[in-house]
Scaffold this motif. Structure first.
Motif, PDB file in Angstrom:
ATOM      1  N   PHE A  63      -1.309  11.339   1.925  1.00 56.11           N
ATOM      2  CA  PHE A  63      -0.945  10.370   2.959  1.00 56.11           C
ATOM      3  C   PHE A  63      -0.973   8.953   2.393  1.00 56.11           C
ATOM      4  O   PHE A  63      -0.092   8.141   2.682  1.00 56.11           O
ATOM      5  CB  PHE A  63      -1.912  10.464   4.150  1.00 56.11           C
ATOM      6  CG  PHE A  63      -1.609   9.468   5.237  1.00 56.11           C
ATOM      7  CD1 PHE A  63      -0.683   9.769   6.229  1.00 56.11           C
ATOM      8  CD2 PHE A  63      -2.216   8.218   5.251  1.00 56.11           C
ATOM      9  CE1 PHE A  63      -0.375   8.843   7.212  1.00 56.11           C
ATOM     10  CE2 PHE A  63      -1.913   7.289   6.233  1.00 56.11           C
ATOM     11  CZ  PHE A  63      -0.992   7.601   7.224  1.00 56.11           C
ATOM     12  N   GLU A  64      -1.988   8.670   1.574  1.00 52.56           N
ATOM     13  CA  GLU A  64      -2.114   7.315   1.025  1.00 52.56           C
ATOM     14  C   GLU A  64      -0.959   6.977   0.080  1.00 52.56           C
ATOM     15  O   GLU A  64      -0.518   5.837   0.018  1.00 52.56           O
ATOM     16  CB  GLU A  64      -3.476   7.139   0.347  1.00 52.56           C
ATOM     17  CG  GLU A  64      -4.552   6.965   1.418  1.00 52.56           C
ATOM     18  CD  GLU A  64      -5.953   6.994   0.913  1.00 52.56           C
ATOM     19  OE1 GLU A  64      -6.184   7.392  -0.255  1.00 52.56           O
ATOM     20  OE2 GLU A  64      -6.852   6.621   1.699  1.00 52.56           O
ATOM     21  N   LYS A  65      -0.485   7.991  -0.635  1.00 46.09           N
ATOM     22  CA  LYS A  65       0.681   7.771  -1.508  1.00 46.09           C
ATOM     23  C   LYS A  65       1.905   7.427  -0.652  1.00 46.09           C
ATOM     24  O   LYS A  65       2.643   6.489  -0.951  1.00 46.09           O
ATOM     25  CB  LYS A  65       0.975   9.029  -2.335  1.00 46.09           C
ATOM     26  CG  LYS A  65       0.004   9.252  -3.474  1.00 46.09           C
ATOM     27  CD  LYS A  65       0.345  10.526  -4.196  1.00 46.09           C
ATOM     28  CE  LYS A  65      -0.709  10.873  -5.218  1.00 46.09           C
ATOM     29  NZ  LYS A  65      -0.477  12.183  -5.820  1.00 46.09           N
ATOM     30  N   VAL A  66       2.105   8.215   0.405  1.00 46.05           N
ATOM     31  CA  VAL A  66       3.265   7.981   1.275  1.00 46.05           C
ATOM     32  C   VAL A  66       3.114   6.630   1.987  1.00 46.05           C
ATOM     33  O   VAL A  66       4.092   5.906   2.178  1.00 46.05           O
ATOM     34  CB  VAL A  66       3.435   9.146   2.284  1.00 46.05           C
ATOM     35  CG1 VAL A  66       4.609   8.900   3.209  1.00 46.05           C
ATOM     36  CG2 VAL A  66       3.634  10.456   1.552  1.00 46.05           C
ATOM     37  N   GLU A  67       1.889   6.284   2.335  1.00 47.51           N
ATOM     38  CA  GLU A  67       1.622   4.998   2.996  1.00 47.51           C
ATOM     39  C   GLU A  67       1.998   3.826   2.076  1.00 47.51           C
ATOM     40  O   GLU A  67       2.626   2.860   2.506  1.00 47.51           O
ATOM     41  CB  GLU A  67       0.136   4.917   3.353  1.00 47.51           C
ATOM     42  CG  GLU A  67      -0.203   3.732   4.224  1.00 47.51           C
ATOM     43  CD  GLU A  67      -1.680   3.673   4.545  1.00 47.51           C
ATOM     44  OE1 GLU A  67      -2.505   3.962   3.649  1.00 47.51           O
ATOM     45  OE2 GLU A  67      -2.008   3.325   5.686  1.00 47.51           O
ATOM     46  N   ARG A  68       1.621   3.956   0.801  1.00 49.89           N
ATOM     47  CA  ARG A  68       1.987   2.914  -0.180  1.00 49.89           C
ATOM     48  C   ARG A  68       3.503   2.827  -0.315  1.00 49.89           C
ATOM     49  O   ARG A  68       4.066   1.750  -0.427  1.00 49.89           O
ATOM     50  CB  ARG A  68       1.357   3.212  -1.548  1.00 49.89           C
ATOM     51  CG  ARG A  68      -0.056   2.688  -1.704  1.00 49.89           C
ATOM     52  CD  ARG A  68      -0.462   2.679  -3.163  1.00 49.89           C
ATOM     53  NE  ARG A  68      -0.530   4.018  -3.717  1.00 49.89           N
ATOM     54  CZ  ARG A  68      -1.597   4.809  -3.657  1.00 49.89           C
ATOM     55  NH1 ARG A  68      -2.681   4.384  -3.078  1.00 49.89           N
ATOM     56  NH2 ARG A  68      -1.585   6.009  -4.181  1.00 49.89           N
ATOM     57  N   PHE A  69       4.148   4.011  -0.308  1.00 51.59           N
ATOM     58  CA  PHE A  69       5.604   4.053  -0.410  1.00 51.59           C
ATOM     59  C   PHE A  69       6.235   3.318   0.777  1.00 51.59           C
ATOM     60  O   PHE A  69       7.157   2.525   0.602  1.00 51.59           O
ATOM     61  CB  PHE A  69       6.073   5.513  -0.447  1.00 51.59           C
ATOM     62  CG  PHE A  69       7.557   5.673  -0.543  1.00 51.59           C
ATOM     63  CD1 PHE A  69       8.196   5.564  -1.768  1.00 51.59           C
ATOM     64  CD2 PHE A  69       8.325   5.913   0.578  1.00 51.59           C
ATOM     65  CE1 PHE A  69       9.572   5.699  -1.862  1.00 51.59           C
ATOM     66  CE2 PHE A  69       9.692   6.049   0.495  1.00 51.59           C
ATOM     67  CZ  PHE A  69      10.320   5.941  -0.730  1.00 51.59           C
ATOM     68  N   ALA A  70       5.713   3.579   1.979  1.00 49.76           N
ATOM     69  CA  ALA A  70       6.264   2.931   3.182  1.00 49.76           C
ATOM     70  C   ALA A  70       6.046   1.417   3.130  1.00 49.76           C
ATOM     71  O   ALA A  70       6.916   0.651   3.539  1.00 49.76           O
ATOM     72  CB  ALA A  70       5.613   3.519   4.425  1.00 49.76           C
ATOM     73  N   ARG A  71       4.901   1.007   2.602  1.00 49.21           N
ATOM     74  CA  ARG A  71       4.596  -0.435   2.535  1.00 49.21           C
ATOM     75  C   ARG A  71       5.546  -1.173   1.594  1.00 49.21           C
ATOM     76  O   ARG A  71       5.783  -2.360   1.756  1.00 49.21           O
ATOM     77  CB  ARG A  71       3.149  -0.649   2.114  1.00 49.21           C
ATOM     78  CG  ARG A  71       2.171  -0.510   3.271  1.00 49.21           C
ATOM     79  CD  ARG A  71       0.775  -0.921   2.854  1.00 49.21           C
ATOM     80  NE  ARG A  71       0.719  -2.355   2.559  1.00 49.21           N
ATOM     81  CZ  ARG A  71       0.564  -3.290   3.481  1.00 49.21           C
ATOM     82  NH1 ARG A  71       0.488  -2.956   4.751  1.00 49.21           N
ATOM     83  NH2 ARG A  71       0.500  -4.555   3.142  1.00 49.21           N
ATOM     84  N   VAL A  72       6.054  -0.455   0.597  1.00 46.71           N
ATOM     85  CA  VAL A  72       7.044  -1.044  -0.320  1.00 46.71           C
ATOM     86  C   VAL A  72       8.261  -1.533   0.475  1.00 46.71           C
ATOM     87  O   VAL A  72       8.850  -2.561   0.162  1.00 46.71           O
ATOM     88  CB  VAL A  72       7.447   0.005  -1.382  1.00 46.71           C
ATOM     89  CG1 VAL A  72       8.720  -0.390  -2.079  1.00 46.71           C
ATOM     90  CG2 VAL A  72       6.332   0.190  -2.398  1.00 46.71           C
ATOM     91  N   PHE A  73       8.586  -0.805   1.553  1.00 48.14           N
ATOM     92  CA  PHE A  73       9.710  -1.179   2.404  1.00 48.14           C
ATOM     93  C   PHE A  73       9.257  -2.033   3.591  1.00 48.14           C
ATOM     94  O   PHE A  73      10.009  -2.261   4.527  1.00 48.14           O
ATOM     95  CB  PHE A  73      10.422   0.083   2.919  1.00 48.14           C
ATOM     96  CG  PHE A  73      11.107   0.864   1.834  1.00 48.14           C
ATOM     97  CD1 PHE A  73      12.392   0.539   1.433  1.00 48.14           C
ATOM     98  CD2 PHE A  73      10.461   1.906   1.185  1.00 48.14           C
ATOM     99  CE1 PHE A  73      13.020   1.251   0.431  1.00 48.14           C
ATOM    100  CE2 PHE A  73      11.085   2.622   0.178  1.00 48.14           C
ATOM    101  CZ  PHE A  73      12.366   2.287  -0.211  1.00 48.14           C
ATOM    102  N   GLY A  74       8.005  -2.458   3.540  1.00 44.23           N
ATOM    103  CA  GLY A  74       7.470  -3.329   4.592  1.00 44.23           C
ATOM    104  C   GLY A  74       7.159  -2.593   5.880  1.00 44.23           C
ATOM    105  O   GLY A  74       7.100  -3.206   6.939  1.00 44.23           O
ATOM    106  N   LEU A  75       6.947  -1.269   5.806  1.00 39.19           N
ATOM    107  CA  LEU A  75       6.680  -0.493   7.027  1.00 39.19           C
ATOM    108  C   LEU A  75       5.299   0.141   7.005  1.00 39.19           C
ATOM    109  O   LEU A  75       4.759   0.431   5.944  1.00 39.19           O
ATOM    110  CB  LEU A  75       7.729   0.615   7.177  1.00 39.19           C
ATOM    111  CG  LEU A  75       9.179   0.151   7.288  1.00 39.19           C
ATOM    112  CD1 LEU A  75      10.105   1.344   7.264  1.00 39.19           C
ATOM    113  CD2 LEU A  75       9.394  -0.650   8.555  1.00 39.19           C
ATOM    114  N   GLU A  76       4.753   0.342   8.197  1.00 37.70           N
ATOM    115  CA  GLU A  76       3.469   1.034   8.353  1.00 37.70           C
ATOM    116  C   GLU A  76       3.751   2.421   8.920  1.00 37.70           C
ATOM    117  O   GLU A  76       4.639   2.581   9.747  1.00 37.70           O
ATOM    118  CB  GLU A  76       2.562   0.275   9.334  1.00 37.70           C
ATOM    119  CG  GLU A  76       2.189  -1.132   8.914  1.00 37.70           C
ATOM    120  CD  GLU A  76       1.136  -1.199   7.821  1.00 37.70           C
ATOM    121  OE1 GLU A  76       0.471  -0.174   7.574  1.00 37.70           O
ATOM    122  OE2 GLU A  76       1.006  -2.261   7.212  1.00 37.70           O
ATOM    123  N   LEU A  77       2.970   3.396   8.478  1.00 37.25           N
ATOM    124  CA  LEU A  77       3.160   4.753   9.027  1.00 37.25           C
ATOM    125  C   LEU A  77       2.445   4.883  10.362  1.00 37.25           C
ATOM    126  O   LEU A  77       1.417   4.304  10.571  1.00 37.25           O
ATOM    127  CB  LEU A  77       2.632   5.796   8.049  1.00 37.25           C
ATOM    128  CG  LEU A  77       3.468   6.043   6.810  1.00 37.25           C
ATOM    129  CD1 LEU A  77       2.806   7.094   5.950  1.00 37.25           C
ATOM    130  CD2 LEU A  77       4.877   6.510   7.160  1.00 37.25           C
TER     131      LEU A  77
END
Lengths: 209, 92
Positions: B78-92
């Protein structure tokens, strides 16, 4: 010289396509977790990018390895390049739609002069417009979150945009050296994406909300 | 400042993070404090996490919870995907 150019393009395309695969995978995971359409757009876009780049690279590699008749070389390389550029365009269109839906920033799309120009030139022009839109949106994201991952993605998009502009320049002025530089810059953009994925997978300190 | 309502997934991840922060063995009161949840809602979430095999109670009459292997793996992913989403400026 031509063989070297084919080899370079083939390697760059296959590696760039391989870089797009984990991005597609993580975007799909993010979509499954959050059900946000934005990630579905990103995942599909990078899948298309990977498909186009890898297939184009493989075809060039096959041409190099088998050395068929000149007519066949010209036909296969032209059509595979055409398919690849169309897939790339579709991919950047999906990313642009994703940004548009998510961030709701409306940017006036400049008019594209459509005249007696080739499909390759036209597709590159559309690509430049789409990438410009994507880069502006990613810049706004970076200004908001101020995070290294976002900066890396911004640099990658800028590199790909610059490579597209240079490719267009090379096509219009028929300059092979500009084309080679544009390919190198495009490859650099994908290497930045690879570094961004390394940052995502191996941690980069999440600020607690 | 506008406060965003946490999604169900986000609340569950916050609970799991709270457990992990207490050396993977946390009492309900600690989780309540760290995950910022009232007692009754926390119990509902913990029951769901237990049902999904992500957390486990130490024993039936204990209020100590810890993450299972599956839970740990999920949190890391989840933390990996969360970091990925933050790259696009989004929160999960």
């Amino acid at each position: 010289m031509l063989a070297l150019l084919y080899f370079m393009t083939s390697c760059f395309d296959i590696i760039s396509g391989a870089v797009a695969v984990p991005i597609c995978h993580y975007a799909l995971k993010a979509y499954k977790l959050s059900k946000r359409r934005f990630f579905l757009f990103i995942s599909t876009a990078f899948l298309l990018l990977a498909t186009g780049l890898i297939s184009h690279g493989m075809i060039l590699f096959l041409i190099l390895a088998t050395r068929p008749a000149r007519v066949l070389i010209a036909l296969t390389s032209t059509y595979s390049a055409l398919i690849s550029i169309l897939l790339e365009l579709l991919a950047y269109m999906l990313i642009a739609i994703g940004y548009h839906e998510e961030i709701k920033k409306i940017l006036a799309v400049p008019l594209i002069p459509i005249g007696p120009i080739s499909i390759n030139v036209l597709s590159r022009m559309i690509g430049v417009v789409l990438l410009f839109y994507i880069t502006i949106n990613q810049f706004l994201v970076y200004v908001r979150v101020r995070e290294r991952g976002s900066l890396l993605l911004l640099v990658a998009f800028i590199s790909i945009l610059v490579s597209y502009v240079m490719h267009l320049h090379a096509l219009l002025l028929v300059k092979s050296e500009v084309y080679i530089i544009s390919r190198c810059i495009n490859f650099f953009g994908f290497l930045i994406l690879l570094y961004m994925m390394h940052y995502v997978v191996h941690g980069g300190g999440i600020e607690k909300a | 400042m506008k406060k965003h309502r946490r999604s169900r997934l986000r609340v569950m991840v916050d609970i799991m993070r709270a457990i992990r922060a207490c050396s993977n063995e946390a009492r309900i009161t600690w989780i309540m404090r760290d995950a910022n949840l009232p007692y009754d809602r926390l119990l509902n979430y913990l029951a769901e996490l237990e049902r999904r095999g992500l957390v486990i109670r130490k024993s039936d009459n204990s209020d100590l919870y810890h993450l299972t292997k599956k839970g740990m793996k999920f949190l890391i992913e989840f933390e990996k995907v969360e970091r990925f989403a933050r790259v696009f400026g989004l929160e999960l």
